[in-house]
Scaffold this motif. Structure first.
Motif, PDB file in Angstrom:
ATOM      1  N   GLU A  35     -68.123  17.284  55.827  1.00 14.49           N
ATOM      2  CA  GLU A  35     -68.542  16.859  57.162  1.00 14.49           C
ATOM      3  C   GLU A  35     -67.426  16.108  57.897  1.00 14.49           C
ATOM      4  O   GLU A  35     -67.295  16.214  59.103  1.00 14.49           O
ATOM      5  N   ARG A  36     -66.612  15.383  57.155  1.00 14.64           N
ATOM      6  CA  ARG A  36     -65.559  14.578  57.811  1.00 14.64           C
ATOM      7  C   ARG A  36     -64.168  15.127  57.515  1.00 14.64           C
ATOM      8  O   ARG A  36     -63.175  14.398  57.545  1.00 14.64           O
ATOM      9  N   LYS A  37     -64.095  16.443  57.257  1.00 13.99           N
ATOM     10  CA  LYS A  37     -62.816  17.007  56.816  1.00 13.99           C
ATOM     11  C   LYS A  37     -61.727  16.912  57.880  1.00 13.99           C
ATOM     12  O   LYS A  37     -60.554  16.763  57.547  1.00 13.99           O
ATOM     13  N   GLU A  38     -62.096  16.955  59.166  1.00 13.74           N
ATOM     14  CA  GLU A  38     -61.047  16.953  60.199  1.00 13.74           C
ATOM     15  C   GLU A  38     -60.245  15.652  60.184  1.00 13.74           C
ATOM     16  O   GLU A  38     -59.051  15.662  60.440  1.00 13.74           O
ATOM     17  N   GLU A  39     -60.904  14.528  59.856  1.00 11.82           N
ATOM     18  CA  GLU A  39     -60.157  13.260  59.736  1.00 11.82           C
ATOM     19  C   GLU A  39     -59.087  13.391  58.653  1.00 11.82           C
ATOM     20  O   GLU A  39     -57.993  12.869  58.773  1.00 11.82           O
ATOM     21  N   LEU A  40     -59.465  14.104  57.594  1.00 13.08           N
ATOM     22  CA  LEU A  40     -58.540  14.239  56.461  1.00 13.08           C
ATOM     23  C   LEU A  40     -57.414  15.213  56.801  1.00 13.08           C
ATOM     24  O   LEU A  40     -56.259  15.000  56.423  1.00 13.08           O
ATOM     25  N   TYR A  41     -57.736  16.282  57.528  1.00  7.36           N
ATOM     26  CA  TYR A  41     -56.695  17.237  57.918  1.00  7.36           C
ATOM     27  C   TYR A  41     -55.617  16.549  58.752  1.00  7.36           C
ATOM     28  O   TYR A  41     -54.432  16.849  58.625  1.00  7.36           O
ATOM     29  N   GLU A  42     -56.010  15.608  59.607  1.00  9.08           N
ATOM     30  CA  GLU A  42     -55.018  14.903  60.435  1.00  9.08           C
ATOM     31  C   GLU A  42     -54.007  14.167  59.550  1.00  9.08           C
ATOM     32  O   GLU A  42     -52.815  14.173  59.811  1.00  9.08           O
ATOM     33  N   LEU A  43     -54.513  13.516  58.503  1.00  8.77           N
ATOM     34  CA  LEU A  43     -53.624  12.776  57.600  1.00  8.77           C
ATOM     35  C   LEU A  43     -52.821  13.730  56.720  1.00  8.77           C
ATOM     36  O   LEU A  43     -51.677  13.438  56.337  1.00  8.77           O
ATOM     37  N   ASN A  44     -53.427  14.865  56.403  1.00  7.62           N
ATOM     38  CA  ASN A  44     -52.786  15.846  55.533  1.00  7.62           C
ATOM     39  C   ASN A  44     -51.417  16.256  56.068  1.00  7.62           C
ATOM     40  O   ASN A  44     -50.457  16.399  55.312  1.00  7.62           O
ATOM     41  N   TYR A  45     -51.307  16.428  57.407  1.00  8.85           N
ATOM     42  CA  TYR A  45     -50.023  16.848  57.985  1.00  8.85           C
ATOM     43  C   TYR A  45     -48.908  15.878  57.623  1.00  8.85           C
ATOM     44  O   TYR A  45     -47.773  16.264  57.386  1.00  8.85           O
ATOM     45  N   LEU A  46     -49.247  14.569  57.592  1.00  9.33           N
ATOM     46  CA  LEU A  46     -48.210  13.556  57.344  1.00  9.33           C
ATOM     47  C   LEU A  46     -47.605  13.678  55.948  1.00  9.33           C
ATOM     48  O   LEU A  46     -46.508  13.185  55.687  1.00  9.33           O
ATOM     49  N   THR A  47     -48.337  14.355  55.042  1.00  9.22           N
ATOM     50  CA  THR A  47     -47.797  14.552  53.683  1.00  9.22           C
ATOM     51  C   THR A  47     -46.828  15.727  53.649  1.00  9.22           C
ATOM     52  O   THR A  47     -46.314  16.088  52.586  1.00  9.22           O
ATOM     53  N   GLY A  48     -46.649  16.385  54.801  1.00  8.41           N
ATOM     54  CA  GLY A  48     -45.754  17.542  54.866  1.00  8.41           C
ATOM     55  C   GLY A  48     -46.494  18.860  54.738  1.00  8.41           C
ATOM     56  O   GLY A  48     -45.892  19.934  54.823  1.00  8.41           O
ATOM     57  N   ALA A  49     -47.808  18.787  54.540  1.00  5.27           N
ATOM     58  CA  ALA A  49     -48.587  19.988  54.236  1.00  5.27           C
ATOM     59  C   ALA A  49     -49.103  20.664  55.510  1.00  5.27           C
ATOM     60  O   ALA A  49     -49.497  19.981  56.462  1.00  5.27           O
TER      61      ALA A  49
END
Ligand code: NDP
Length: 674
Positions: free
Chosen positions: A80-94
């Motif tokens: 349900e809250r995956k989009e918040e996590l996707y935003e942070l995911n980019y910062l890991t280079g992914a």
């Protein structure tokens, strides 16, 4: 980024680490500061105490099914809250595609464990291991192995590359087992792990003490471990060795599960030359494994092996694809590959590439010194190396460059390929691209002992395959030797790492009471009302229906034979039956016994028993001859809730003849109104 400083979650409170001892975490994209993190000031002994004395008892009060439902809720909360996590995911280079494996793959692992738990574990507190062992003549003394949850804390130390999945693939089996966890993510991507952890806490589903989080060093935590704790580690072999050699881990026999780096191989089969579908699939998979997550996957293909005569074609085809791979800002939709996690990690990968070239491998695609992508970011071109002498260039089997790096190498014949694949001294995953069953058999039988998971891929399964690098919750993830010597996941197998197996010796009645199940020979309560007229909640374990008996005649057997077409000699030919070593004459069909048994125990009216969903563990023990009679004892063995509206009752069905000999036994599964 809303949290400038990451928070620990200790004893059910969010706690900031000492401000004097914080470490910076920088963005993989441009090196800018993402967050500060630290765990200074935490009372690690108190965290263990809280897990053992608050989280553990609360989880152990629940049944496997109750815990499985919590795990499902956690998975849904993350989705349900995956989009918040996707935003942070980019910062890991992914890239987003990389993030899908981590975030939705992680949530999917929770859902998969939840469903396995509800299907394969009892709605009880104890898991039986294997069959009951008769230990005496009359059956009053029996043995049964059981699993119960360990009463310590599971300490999870995770790698940087999958901050969400890495946490969840360990949490799912731990919580399902009934054990609390203390999670320590790798610092470089701890902000993404912390965000996913927060979603789980916010869901309000977890009992107090079930999970805690350390966003920094583990301080003196290891000094306080006991034999009831488990350490589950993913990361480098060097850290694994250091932690498993800790004197307290050694002295207390703390269970230590390790997933560490491995030099995974992929093989092009001897039959799969250029022009075959398997050749194209192999090339695609090697490139995929090099570029997904910028090659920072514990299962990535580091060694790509091909028949010597096809090596040039393999090299050319991989190079062509790699050169078309756009490396750049992971937020950019055009980018096929993002950055490594940090500039330090890129330096490490460059140093490992230098070791490979010093050992005689040569770079045939990519420039390790190039800096594509955004200035200040941790970008690296994918690097393909080649060695023509893998028998002497031992570094290609030993040195892991944990980035977009792979080495192609030749093999001469299958036995040679087996020797080269096994030269990695233990790996997590291996793939073989072949359409030849003979080649697959020879290779897998020769190499399986060295590899945790093996994929044989070809034109028939490629479209549906999950690929070389994806660990699956229902299959084991782990490998021998260099890969750490452990297993994770594998469905219920992974749950057992967090439980203790104990051999119990007693009477059937005691074992039934301990295991919350009916056990053959255990107590039965004959009830007046037909059990099919009771809702699941009104049925008690051990409730029994004893049916009247009916005689089975020769006419019944003949009628059944002609009606069904089953005219097997044992039912129809008296002479042949007598001549067999098993029968004294014609016997009733096993299926006839089952049908008559149902006729004896079924109550016909609709509900609360809704449907018969299957039989398990069926055994025919004594032949039933014409003129014999049969009767049934139907006993509630176990019950579990499937959903709010349906439950599953497991019935022990025992069919006896007129001499009270057991002629057939099985478990009947029915779907019931709860
Ligand atoms: P590390 O072994 O350095 O770190 C793994 C985890 O251990 C991190 O959470 C790290 O925390 C923690 N850790 C490190 N030292 C200690 C300690 N003394 N006590 C307790 N915890 C500790 O591996 P990296 O993640 O840095 O990756 C390095 C290499 O590991 C890669 O290059 C690759 O070869 C391998 N690797 C293997 C993976 C696999 O699944 N098989 C996955 C990822 C990496 P912290 O970050 O705070 O130091």
């Amino acid at each position: 980024m809303k949290t400038a400083q990451l928070l620990n979650y200790a004893r059910d409170q969010w706690i900031a680490g000492d401000s004097a001892a914080l470490a910076d975490i920088n963005s993989a994209i441009d090196g800018s500061l993402v967050a500060k993190t630290g765990s200074g000031g935490l009372d690690f002994a108190a965290m263990l105490h809280h897990a053992r004395n608050v989280g553990g008892p609360a989880l152990r009060r629940l049944t496997f099914h109750e815990r499985a439902r919590i795990i499902k809720g956690l998975g849904l909360a993350i989705l349900e809250r995956k989009e918040e996590l996707y935003e942070l995911n980019y910062l890991t280079g992914a890239t987003r595609k990389d993030g899908w494996i981590d975030i939705e793959g992680g949530a999917g692992t929770l859902l998969s464990f939840s469903s396995k738990g509800r299907r394969e574990l009892p709605d009880a507190h104890v898991l039986l291991d294997g069959a009951l062992e008769p230990l005496s003549k009359s059956g009053s003394f029996i043995g049964q192995h059981i699993y119960t949850p360990l009463q310590g804390a599971a300490v999870h130390i995770n790698a940087f590359n999958f901050p969400v999945w890495g946490m969840l693939e360990k949490l799912a089996p731990t919580l399902l087992a009934g054990m609390p966890a203390i999670v320590k993510p790798a610092s470089s991507t701890a902000y993404l792990c912390e965000a996913a952890f927060r979603v789980m806490i916010d869901s309000g589903l977890l009992p107090d003490g079930a999970v805690q989080l350390i966003v920094g060093g583990v301080g003196d935590l290891f000094d306080h471990l006991t034999g009831q704790d488990v350490v589950s580690f993913t990361g480098s072999a060097a850290t694994a060795l250091k932690l498993r050699s800790h004197p307290v881990v050694q002295r207390e026999s703390v269970k230590f599960v390790a997933e560490q780096d491995s030099l995974n191989a992929s093989l092009l089969g001897p039959d799969a030359g250029p022009g075959t579908p398997e050749f194209d699939l192999f090339v695609k998979e090697v490139v995929n494994e090099m570029t997904v997550k910028a090659g920072q996957k514990c299962t990535a293909i580091r060694r790509a092996m091909a028949p010597a005569e096809h090596l040039d074609a393999v090299e050319a085809a991989i190079r062509e694809r790699l050169q078309a791979t756009k490396v750049g800002d992971p937020r950019d939709r055009e980018s096929r590959m993002g950055a490594l996690v940090s500039c330090a990690q890129r330096d490490d990968v460059r140093a490992q590439i230098a070791k490979l070239t010093a050992a005689g491998a040569r770079i045939v695609s990519g420039d390790p010194d190039a800096s594509p992508g955004v200035a200040g970011g941790a970008f690296l071109e994918p690097i393909l190396l080649r060695t023509d002498d893998p028998w002497h260039a031992s570094a290609v089997h030993d040195v892991e460059a944990f980035g977009p790096v792979s080495t192609v190498m030749p093999y001469k014949h299958i036995a040679d390929a087996v020797a080269l694949a096994n030269r990695g001294m233990g790996s997590l995953a291996l793939s073989l691209f072949t359409y030849s069953p003979g080649a697959a058999r020879e290779f897998i039988q020769g190499a399986a002992a060295y590899h945790g998971r093996m994929l044989v891929l070809n034109r028939d399964n490629a479209a549906e395959s999950t690929g070389h690098g994806s660990p699956l919750p229902v299959l084991v993830h782990g490998g021998p030797g260099r890969a750490g010597g452990s297993e994770e996941m594998g469905g219920v197998r992974g749950v057992k790492h967090y439980m203790q197996r104990t051999a119990i010796q007693s009477t059937p009645a005691m074992i039934a009471a301990i295991s919350e199940q009916y056990i053959p020979g255990g107590p039965k309560h004959v009830i007046e009302q037909h059990p099919f007229r009771r809702r699941m909640s009104e049925l008690q374990i051990g409730d029994t229906l004893k049916t009247p008996s009916r005689t089975v005649t020769l006419e019944d057997i003949e009628h059944f034979a002609h009606f069904t077409g089953d005219t097997f000699y044992a039912h129809m030919d008296d002479e042949a039956a007598k001549a067999s070593p098993i029968f004294e004459g014609r016997v009733a069909h096993g299926y006839l016994i089952l049908s008559f048994a149902a006729g004896l125990f079924v109550d016909p009216d609709p509900g609360p028993v809704l449907a018969n969903t299957g039989l398990e563990n069926l055994r025919f023990l004594t032949p039933l001859y014409p003129g014999d009679s049969m009767r049934v004892e139907l006993t509630v063995r176990a019950k579990s809730l499937k959903s709010e509206d349906t439950g599953v009752v497991r019935w022990a069905v025992e069919v006896f003849n007129q001499k009270d000999e057991l002629i057939a036994t099985y478990d009947l599964l029915t779907e019931n109104v709860p």
